[in-house]
Motif scaffolding. Sequence first.
Motif, PDB file in Angstrom:
ATOM      1  N   ALA A   1      -3.154   0.759  -1.743  1.00 48.43           N
ATOM      2  CA  ALA A   1      -1.799   0.167  -2.060  1.00 48.43           C
ATOM      3  C   ALA A   1      -1.688   0.211  -3.339  1.00 48.43           C
ATOM      4  O   ALA A   1      -2.352  -0.025  -4.387  1.00 48.43           O
ATOM      5  N   ARG A   2      -0.448   0.625  -3.778  1.00 49.08           N
ATOM      6  CA  ARG A   2       0.046   0.960  -5.256  1.00 49.08           C
ATOM      7  C   ARG A   2       1.302   0.127  -5.513  1.00 49.08           C
ATOM      8  O   ARG A   2       2.101  -0.120  -4.621  1.00 49.08           O
ATOM      9  N   LEU A   3       1.360  -0.295  -6.791  1.00 49.47           N
ATOM     10  CA  LEU A   3       2.749  -0.894  -7.244  1.00 49.47           C
ATOM     11  C   LEU A   3       3.500   0.349  -7.838  1.00 49.47           C
ATOM     12  O   LEU A   3       2.893   1.214  -8.338  1.00 49.47           O
ATOM     13  N   ILE A   4       4.671   0.420  -7.372  1.00 51.99           N
ATOM     14  CA  ILE A   4       5.442   1.525  -7.644  1.00 51.99           C
ATOM     15  C   ILE A   4       6.720   1.102  -8.192  1.00 51.99           C
ATOM     16  O   ILE A   4       7.095  -0.050  -8.027  1.00 51.99           O
ATOM     17  N   VAL A   5       7.332   1.784  -9.114  1.00 52.60           N
ATOM     18  CA  VAL A   5       8.493   1.395  -9.787  1.00 52.60           C
ATOM     19  C   VAL A   5       9.478   2.696 -10.042  1.00 52.60           C
ATOM     20  O   VAL A   5       9.093   3.712 -10.102  1.00 52.60           O
ATOM     21  N   ASN A   6      10.692   2.298 -10.120  1.00 50.58           N
ATOM     22  CA  ASN A   6      11.935   3.326 -10.270  1.00 50.58           C
ATOM     23  C   ASN A   6      11.735   3.849 -11.595  1.00 50.58           C
ATOM     24  O   ASN A   6      11.778   3.076 -12.813  1.00 50.58           O
TER      25      ASN A   6
ATOM     26  N   ASP B   1      -6.042  -2.006  -5.421  1.00 51.80           N
ATOM     27  CA  ASP B   1      -7.134  -2.379  -4.690  1.00 51.80           C
ATOM     28  C   ASP B   1      -7.348  -3.024  -3.596  1.00 51.80           C
ATOM     29  O   ASP B   1      -8.091  -3.860  -3.282  1.00 51.80           O
ATOM     30  N   ILE B   2      -6.039  -2.816  -2.819  1.00 54.55           N
ATOM     31  CA  ILE B   2      -6.066  -3.434  -1.418  1.00 54.55           C
ATOM     32  C   ILE B   2      -5.587  -2.355  -0.490  1.00 54.55           C
ATOM     33  O   ILE B   2      -5.021  -1.298  -0.761  1.00 54.55           O
ATOM     34  N   GLY B   3      -5.403  -2.881   0.790  1.00 51.73           N
ATOM     35  CA  GLY B   3      -5.027  -1.977   1.696  1.00 51.73           C
ATOM     36  C   GLY B   3      -5.752  -0.614   1.964  1.00 51.73           C
ATOM     37  O   GLY B   3      -5.118   0.447   2.296  1.00 51.73           O
ATOM     38  N   HIS B   4      -7.147  -0.884   1.938  1.00 56.13           N
ATOM     39  CA  HIS B   4      -7.911   0.297   1.999  1.00 56.13           C
ATOM     40  C   HIS B   4      -7.922   1.100   3.327  1.00 56.13           C
ATOM     41  O   HIS B   4      -8.360   0.216   4.365  1.00 56.13           O
ATOM     42  N   CYS B   5      -7.906   2.348   3.309  1.00 57.68           N
ATOM     43  CA  CYS B   5      -7.980   3.100   4.692  1.00 57.68           C
ATOM     44  C   CYS B   5      -8.002   4.566   4.243  1.00 57.68           C
ATOM     45  O   CYS B   5      -8.328   4.700   3.094  1.00 57.68           O
TER      46      CYS B   5
ATOM     47  N   PRO C   1       6.276  -3.997   2.379  1.00 59.42           N
ATOM     48  CA  PRO C   1       6.138  -3.354   3.436  1.00 59.42           C
ATOM     49  C   PRO C   1       5.836  -4.175   4.635  1.00 59.42           C
ATOM     50  O   PRO C   1       4.904  -5.169   4.344  1.00 59.42           O
ATOM     51  N   LYS C   2       6.259  -4.148   5.680  1.00 61.19           N
ATOM     52  CA  LYS C   2       5.968  -4.996   6.855  1.00 61.19           C
ATOM     53  C   LYS C   2       4.501  -4.484   7.183  1.00 61.19           C
ATOM     54  O   LYS C   2       4.113  -3.320   7.095  1.00 61.19           O
ATOM     55  N   GLY C   3       3.637  -5.209   7.934  1.00 65.55           N
ATOM     56  CA  GLY C   3       2.557  -4.516   8.571  1.00 65.55           C
ATOM     57  C   GLY C   3       1.251  -4.941   7.690  1.00 65.55           C
ATOM     58  O   GLY C   3       1.240  -6.001   6.990  1.00 65.55           O
ATOM     59  N   ARG C   4       0.294  -4.176   7.839  1.00 67.01           N
ATOM     60  CA  ARG C   4      -0.960  -4.366   7.522  1.00 67.01           C
ATOM     61  C   ARG C   4      -1.168  -4.912   5.939  1.00 67.01           C
ATOM     62  O   ARG C   4      -2.078  -5.515   5.407  1.00 67.01           O
ATOM     63  N   ILE C   5      -0.385  -4.182   5.232  1.00 63.71           N
ATOM     64  CA  ILE C   5      -0.809  -4.345   3.607  1.00 63.71           C
ATOM     65  C   ILE C   5      -0.130  -5.627   3.250  1.00 63.71           C
ATOM     66  O   ILE C   5      -0.513  -6.287   2.053  1.00 63.71           O
ATOM     67  N   LEU C   6       0.780  -6.449   3.791  1.00 64.53           N
ATOM     68  CA  LEU C   6       1.746  -7.553   3.294  1.00 64.53           C
ATOM     69  C   LEU C   6       0.809  -8.589   3.137  1.00 64.53           C
ATOM     70  O   LEU C   6       0.773  -9.064   1.968  1.00 64.53           O
TER      71      LEU C   6
END
Length: 218
Positions: free
Chosen positions: A187-192, A94-98, A10-15
């Motif tokens: 933030a999470r790792l997502i997969v198909n 364990d990142i991108g906490h809000c 994602p663009k933005g704060r999480i990257l």
Amino acid sequence: MAEPLTFAVPKGRILDEALPVMARAGLVPESAFHDKGNRALSFACEDGAARLIRVRAFDVATFVAFGAAQAGIVGSDVIEEFEFSELYAPVDLDIGHCRLALAEPKDAARYNPGNASHIRVATKYPHLTKRWFESKGVQAECIKLNGAMELAPGLGLAGQIVDLVSSGRTLKDNGLVEVETIMDISARLIVNRAALKTDPRVAALVEKFRDKVSVKAA
């Protein structure tokens, strides 16, 4: 030779927080990725085994759910909003906490779900918001906005807003106060799901992320 895996970020704060975690899992983007003036959306990784696509957070979920990308990183807020059955989120990074919170003007009568049967809310998360209010027996009319949520109460568009909150400074600067936390976010790792079953590289990537996040936590 197999096509490289496509990994959506994602663009933005999480990257900024995601890049070190990705590097520990072996996903290191080419130098052009870090060029602020580069408008490209797709980048090779240094080892050539994967490519990164850089898109809006909501689009990360869509690309992965429909198999255009095999995996990606996105906030749990996006996962909950879309509820794509094709998405699997095996690792909390364990990142991108809000948090996702309900807020209203500081001089308004404090919101009380027990005293309301209908409410109008401005939010980027209409489905998640509607479900949350339904759980409290309140019918929510959700006005979809993609930004500038804080303007909605003052202009009479909605009495409350539901939006992401970190420090709370933006709410305060716009005369709003946080009323209730709807969910904590990371933030999470997502997969198909189909790719996880059919492509061994996806399962291996999940294990790399799981292992590296565990090492960080330790």
